[in-house]
Scaffold this motif. Structure first.
Motif, PDB file in Angstrom:
ATOM      1  N   ASN A 263       0.850  -1.193   0.000  1.00 19.18           N
ATOM      2  CA  ASN A 263       0.000   0.000   0.000  1.00 19.18           C
ATOM      3  C   ASN A 263       0.884   1.240   0.000  1.00 19.18           C
ATOM      4  OD1 ASN A 263      -1.755   2.164   0.765  1.00 19.18           O
ATOM      5  ND2 ASN A 263      -3.239   0.637   1.462  1.00 19.18           N
ATOM      6  N   TYR A 264       1.184   1.748  -1.188  1.00 17.70           N
ATOM      7  CA  TYR A 264       2.087   2.896  -1.283  1.00 17.70           C
ATOM      8  C   TYR A 264       1.442   4.185  -0.790  1.00 17.70           C
ATOM      9  CZ  TYR A 264      -0.276   2.743  -5.849  1.00 17.70           C
ATOM     10  OH  TYR A 264      -1.201   2.646  -6.856  1.00 17.70           O
ATOM     11  N   SER A 265       0.117   4.245  -0.762  1.00 17.98           N
ATOM     12  CA  SER A 265      -0.557   5.419  -0.190  1.00 17.98           C
ATOM     13  C   SER A 265      -0.339   5.487   1.317  1.00 17.98           C
ATOM     14  CB  SER A 265      -2.053   5.380  -0.500  1.00 17.98           C
ATOM     15  OG  SER A 265      -2.280   5.439  -1.888  1.00 17.98           O
ATOM     16  N   ASP A 266      -0.408   4.328   1.965  1.00 17.19           N
ATOM     17  CA  ASP A 266      -0.142   4.259   3.398  1.00 17.19           C
ATOM     18  C   ASP A 266       1.302   4.653   3.696  1.00 17.19           C
ATOM     19  OD1 ASP A 266      -0.990   3.696   6.035  1.00 17.19           O
ATOM     20  OD2 ASP A 266      -0.070   1.720   5.959  1.00 17.19           O
TER      21      ASP A 266
ATOM     22  N   ASP B 296       5.971   2.388  -8.167  1.00 20.48           N
ATOM     23  CA  ASP B 296       5.334   3.361  -7.275  1.00 20.48           C
ATOM     24  C   ASP B 296       6.226   3.686  -6.086  1.00 20.48           C
ATOM     25  OD1 ASP B 296       2.817   3.638  -8.690  1.00 20.48           O
ATOM     26  OD2 ASP B 296       2.363   1.620  -8.034  1.00 20.48           O
TER      27      ASP B 296
END
Length: 386
Positions: free
Chosen positions: A155-158, A190
């Protein structure tokens, strides 16, 4: 003070009751699709010898020649008198293979990760790790004494949200290239963008991608088309697709020289036998020149996944040699493994704490040495048991 037996035995008994006790099996043959273990011949699907090189005749001859040239033991650490011409040649060959200026050999991947992370970071710094990273990466982060954040799996957003608030002197993002228990790939493109955005270093442990992924077998980075500018720190192991033993770190000369000067797990341990380095040079050449091994492996993976789908088995989303069949309950997983063994098929059950609670599984691994008929035999056994 109570004696050791009185103190330790209750915890061991509890592990047995919870179906979490680990047992060693005694191997009595070379690695291969069929092995002799605990006195019986079995078909195995739990080896990391992905390209089938661990018992290759050319690798064995190179090892024997290495013993004749250098003896059995290296005698000392690399920085004392244990760094042989074979070690040096292997480091140069590995650096050329992964397209980096330099590479440095370590005795194991575990020691490479601990030594690397603890050399680069201290209490002023922060490390960000995927929750499903290998234990050696997680332990390296703890050993360094740096701030430690684990972001949700892939989870690159996390990850980005955690980096936004960091004021650390140095920031290191560490991830597996291929996750060892799930078989899926880290979103490296990412992650490299995020690392650049937040002025962080990106470190990839490609233990299970090296030799397997990419047209030339250079691993996860080749698969995603990434180079040293995007991923400055690369760790690889030699005991999986390359079939021998040990590990390496590859990167810029300044990184490697820093590790030589400061990495405690490099400085204070005896060098691996030079014969192992000689054997690895042979297996590295085979991995580069015999691309049919990767092609065959891809075909076997596709065969197994299609066969599992036809049986209604729910595999995790992996297109690597690691094909996990999650059972969930540890006791049930252990019983399925034992039932497979009665049919002459060895697949070690993977249970907590290696994997999260409730996700015990059969970690099925395929190799280029397997035959399609052997994969079909596995599918037939799973159809009867699972």
């Amino acid at each position: 003070m109570s004696d050791l037996k009185t103190t330790l035995k209750p915890a061991l008994d509890r592990r047995k009751r919870q179906s979490l006790y680990r047992y060693r099996r005694i191997l009595e043959s070379p690695q291969g699709p069929e092995i002799q273990i605990d006195g019986r011949q079995v078909l195995t699907f739990c080896s990391n010898d992905y390209l089938g090189l661990a018992n290759h005749p050319q690798v064995r001859v190179a090892f024997e020649q290495g013993v004749q040239a250098y003896g059995v033991g290296s005698g000392a650490a690399h920085l004392v008198s244990g760094h042989s011409r074979a070690h040096h040649a292997l480091e140069e060959a590995l650096a050329e293979f992964v397209k980096r200026p330099c590479a440095l050999l370590f005795s194991t991947g575990y020691m490479a990760n601990l030594g690397l992370i603890s050399t680069l970071l201290n209490r002023q710094d922060m490390i960000f790790e995927d929750r499903l990273n290998h234990a050696s990466l997680l332990d390296g982060g703890k050993f360094a004494g740096a701030g430690f954040i684990r972001y949700r799996h892939r989870n690159y957003s996390d990850l980005a949200a955690a980096l936004v608030t960091s004021r650390a002197r140095r920031k290191l993002i560490a991830t597996d290239g291929v996750f060892s228990m799930d078989g899926d790939l880290a979103p490296l493109t990412d992650l490299s963008i995020i690392a650049h955005r937040f002025n962080a270093w990106l470190m990839v442990d490609d233990a299970h991608g090296l030799g397997v992924l990419g047209e030339m077998g250079r691993g996860s980075l080749e698969h995603f088309g990434l180079g040293i500018d995007q991923v400055p720190i690369l760790v690889g192991t030699l005991g999986k697709a390359l079939g021998t033993f040990g590990a390496f770190v590859a990167g810029e000369e300044a990184l490697i020289e820093t590790l030589i000067q400061q990495a405690r797990t490099y400085i204070y341990t005896t060098a691996p036998p030079a014969a192992v380095a000689a054997a690895t040079l042979a297996s590295l050449r085979l991995a580069q020149t015999e691309s049919w091994r990767r092609d065959k492996l891809a075909q076997l993976i596709a065969q197994f996944r299609q066969g599992a789908a036809d049986l209604g088995l729910q595999l995790l989303d992996s297109h690597t040699p690691i094909q996990p069949l999650v059972i969930g309950d540890s006791e049930k997983t252990l019983k399925i493994s034992e039932a497979l063994l009665t049919k002459g098929i060895l697949i070690t059950p993977i249970r907590p704490p290696t994997v999260p609670t409730g996700s015990a599984r059969l970690r099925i691994t395929l190799t280029a040495a397997h035959a399609p008929a052997q994969v079909e035999r596995l599918l037939e056994a799973l159809a009867d048991i699972v």
